[in-house]
Write a protein that holds these residues in place. Sequence first.
Motif, PDB file in Angstrom:
ATOM      1  N   SER A 198     -41.754 -28.319  11.700  1.00  0.00           N
ATOM      2  CA  SER A 198     -40.492 -28.886  11.218  1.00  0.00           C
ATOM      3  C   SER A 198     -40.646 -29.411   9.798  1.00  0.00           C
ATOM      4  CB  SER A 198     -40.048 -30.031  12.130  1.00  0.00           C
ATOM      5  OG  SER A 198     -38.905 -30.664  11.588  1.00  0.00           O
TER       6      SER A 198
ATOM      7  N   SER B 148     -39.008 -35.797  11.245  1.00  0.00           N
ATOM      8  CA  SER B 148     -39.456 -34.912  12.332  1.00  0.00           C
ATOM      9  C   SER B 148     -40.341 -35.626  13.358  1.00  0.00           C
ATOM     10  CB  SER B 148     -40.241 -33.745  11.726  1.00  0.00           C
ATOM     11  OG  SER B 148     -41.051 -33.126  12.700  1.00  0.00           O
ATOM     12  N   PHE B 149     -39.996 -35.443  14.624  1.00  0.00           N
ATOM     13  CA  PHE B 149     -40.820 -36.008  15.700  1.00  0.00           C
ATOM     14  C   PHE B 149     -42.162 -35.275  15.792  1.00  0.00           C
ATOM     15  CE2 PHE B 149     -36.348 -36.573  17.320  1.00  0.00           C
ATOM     16  CZ  PHE B 149     -36.263 -37.914  16.981  1.00  0.00           C
ATOM     17  N   ASN B 150     -42.158 -33.988  15.470  1.00  0.00           N
ATOM     18  CA  ASN B 150     -43.413 -33.233  15.525  1.00  0.00           C
ATOM     19  C   ASN B 150     -44.371 -33.678  14.431  1.00  0.00           C
ATOM     20  OD1 ASN B 150     -43.332 -30.956  17.679  1.00  0.00           O
ATOM     21  ND2 ASN B 150     -41.255 -31.129  16.857  1.00  0.00           N
TER      22      ASN B 150
ATOM     23  N   SER C  90     -39.732 -32.327  21.627  1.00  0.00           N
ATOM     24  CA  SER C  90     -38.305 -32.050  21.542  1.00  0.00           C
ATOM     25  C   SER C  90     -37.551 -33.185  22.236  1.00  0.00           C
ATOM     26  CB  SER C  90     -38.024 -30.690  22.191  1.00  0.00           C
ATOM     27  OG  SER C  90     -36.819 -30.688  22.889  1.00  0.00           O
TER      28      SER C  90
ATOM     29  N   ARG D 257     -41.019 -24.218  26.151  1.00  0.00           N
ATOM     30  CA  ARG D 257     -40.752 -22.775  25.982  1.00  0.00           C
ATOM     31  C   ARG D 257     -41.257 -22.289  24.629  1.00  0.00           C
ATOM     32  NH1 ARG D 257     -34.926 -23.999  28.469  1.00  0.00           N
ATOM     33  NH2 ARG D 257     -35.154 -25.503  26.773  1.00  0.00           N
TER      34      ARG D 257
ATOM     35  N   PRO E  42     -41.455 -27.801  17.117  1.00  0.00           N
ATOM     36  CA  PRO E  42     -40.181 -28.014  17.816  1.00  0.00           C
ATOM     37  C   PRO E  42     -39.823 -26.738  18.569  1.00  0.00           C
ATOM     38  CG  PRO E  42     -39.888 -28.208  15.417  1.00  0.00           C
ATOM     39  CD  PRO E  42     -41.235 -27.599  15.675  1.00  0.00           C
ATOM     40  N   GLU E  43     -38.802 -26.827  19.393  1.00  0.00           N
ATOM     41  CA  GLU E  43     -38.269 -25.628  20.049  1.00  0.00           C
ATOM     42  C   GLU E  43     -36.923 -25.325  19.412  1.00  0.00           C
ATOM     43  OE1 GLU E  43     -38.831 -25.017  24.335  1.00  0.00           O
ATOM     44  OE2 GLU E  43     -36.636 -25.024  24.452  1.00  0.00           O
ATOM     45  N   TYR E  44     -36.793 -24.135  18.817  1.00  0.00           N
ATOM     46  CA  TYR E  44     -35.517 -23.691  18.262  1.00  0.00           C
ATOM     47  C   TYR E  44     -35.060 -22.490  19.091  1.00  0.00           C
ATOM     48  CZ  TYR E  44     -35.818 -26.394  13.851  1.00  0.00           C
ATOM     49  OH  TYR E  44     -35.868 -27.378  12.893  1.00  0.00           O
ATOM     50  N   ASN E  45     -33.950 -22.648  19.790  1.00  0.00           N
ATOM     51  CA  ASN E  45     -33.412 -21.544  20.597  1.00  0.00           C
ATOM     52  C   ASN E  45     -34.478 -20.896  21.472  1.00  0.00           C
ATOM     53  OD1 ASN E  45     -30.792 -21.923  19.545  1.00  0.00           O
ATOM     54  ND2 ASN E  45     -31.478 -20.980  17.638  1.00  0.00           N
ATOM     55  N   TYR E  46     -35.180 -21.776  22.184  1.00  0.00           N
ATOM     56  CA  TYR E  46     -36.213 -21.398  23.160  1.00  0.00           C
ATOM     57  C   TYR E  46     -37.473 -20.823  22.519  1.00  0.00           C
ATOM     58  CZ  TYR E  46     -32.755 -21.824  26.979  1.00  0.00           C
ATOM     59  OH  TYR E  46     -31.825 -22.269  27.879  1.00  0.00           O
TER      60      TYR E  46
HETATM   61  C1  LIG Z   1     -31.610 -24.339  15.333  1.00  0.00           C
HETATM   62  C2  LIG Z   1     -32.024 -25.313  16.394  1.00  0.00           C
HETATM   63  C3  LIG Z   1     -32.233 -24.856  17.674  1.00  0.00           C
HETATM   64  C4  LIG Z   1     -32.650 -25.740  18.671  1.00  0.00           C
HETATM   65  N1  LIG Z   1     -32.940 -25.245  19.917  1.00  0.00           N
HETATM   66  C5  LIG Z   1     -33.531 -26.053  20.826  1.00  0.00           C
HETATM   67  C6  LIG Z   1     -34.001 -25.524  22.058  1.00  0.00           C
HETATM   68  O1  LIG Z   1     -33.891 -24.352  22.356  1.00  0.00           O
HETATM   69  N2  LIG Z   1     -34.621 -26.391  22.912  1.00  0.00           N
HETATM   70  C7  LIG Z   1     -34.800 -27.735  22.609  1.00  0.00           C
HETATM   71  O2  LIG Z   1     -35.399 -28.453  23.405  1.00  0.00           O
HETATM   72  N3  LIG Z   1     -34.328 -28.245  21.454  1.00  0.00           N
HETATM   73  C8  LIG Z   1     -33.709 -27.442  20.560  1.00  0.00           C
HETATM   74  N4  LIG Z   1     -33.309 -27.945  19.357  1.00  0.00           N
HETATM   75  C9  LIG Z   1     -33.450 -29.392  19.124  1.00  0.00           C
HETATM   76  C10 LIG Z   1     -34.816 -29.690  18.497  1.00  0.00           C
HETATM   77  O3  LIG Z   1     -35.819 -29.554  19.462  1.00  0.00           O
HETATM   78  C11 LIG Z   1     -34.794 -31.105  17.989  1.00  0.00           C
HETATM   79  O4  LIG Z   1     -33.880 -31.142  16.935  1.00  0.00           O
HETATM   80  C12 LIG Z   1     -36.157 -31.571  17.552  1.00  0.00           C
HETATM   81  O5  LIG Z   1     -36.077 -32.930  17.245  1.00  0.00           O
HETATM   82  C13 LIG Z   1     -36.635 -30.820  16.330  1.00  0.00           C
HETATM   83  O6  LIG Z   1     -37.951 -31.200  16.031  1.00  0.00           O
HETATM   84  P1  LIG Z   1     -38.299 -32.204  14.843  1.00  0.00           P
HETATM   85  O7  LIG Z   1     -37.840 -33.564  15.274  1.00  0.00           O
HETATM   86  O8  LIG Z   1     -39.790 -32.110  14.709  1.00  0.00           O
HETATM   87  O9  LIG Z   1     -37.565 -31.754  13.619  1.00  0.00           O
HETATM   88  C14 LIG Z   1     -32.843 -27.104  18.369  1.00  0.00           C
HETATM   89  C15 LIG Z   1     -32.604 -27.563  17.061  1.00  0.00           C
HETATM   90  C16 LIG Z   1     -32.215 -26.675  16.097  1.00  0.00           C
HETATM   91  C17 LIG Z   1     -32.007 -27.192  14.686  1.00  0.00           C
END
Ligand SMILES: Cc1cc2nc3c(=O)[nH]c(=O)nc-3n(C[C@H](O)[C@H](O)[C@H](O)COP(=O)(O)O)c2cc1C
Length: 182
Positions: free
Chosen positions: A9, A14-16, A112, A120, A75-79
Amino acid sequence: MKILAISGSLRKGSFNTQLLKTVAEFVDQDTSIEVFDLADVPLYNGDLDGDTKPAPVQALLEAIASADGLLIATPEYNYSVPGVLKNAIDWASRPAFKSVICGKPTGVMSSSMSTIGGARAQVHLRDVLLATLTPVYLAPDFALASAHTAFDENGRLVDEGTRNFLQKYMTGYTQWVANQKG
Ligand SMILES: Cc1cc2nc3c(=O)[nH]c(=O)nc-3n(C[C@H](O)[C@H](O)[C@H](O)COP(=O)(O)O)c2cc1C
């Protein structure tokens, strides 16, 4: 021991990234953790992947090469894994099977806001690292759920159970990296 930590991230809050800053609390004094910022790494372009690479890419490759182990928090973005992280791995993966990431002992964590903590994305990340011949620390795995409630205002992990589990993870992971060094 030198550990290079990479967050998937770019977000300031960011939490990560916070998780990677926190792990320094859970390692021995002779282990250093450097967090590498991927913000300046350009999108992979084979035309730029010659003997002279873009400076941020060169810095990434040198940081990986000089580390004893990698620790990735995603992080998880769209799985799946954010493009930012996949892009960095793509750069680091060339030349195929002889790259800086090939054989580099690597720990994978995720965080997340969901109740499964990005599990995932971890599965996908492990699969990507398989393609690059990067050995991944197998168990236990660490996924930080409900990340938005996990840290206090000083960035400290608050839950004792989570802290104990992270301690267990980091002890196992650093011992494994040391063993890989032989
Ligand atoms: C494009 C996008 C897709 C995401 N998809 C998921 C997901 O599939 N599963 C989930 O648990 N969180 C999802 N999230 C939420 C992120 O896990 C959450 O924003 C997380 O805090 C991001 O990590 P960070 O704090 O290190 O930035 C999504 C966020 C974004 C921006």
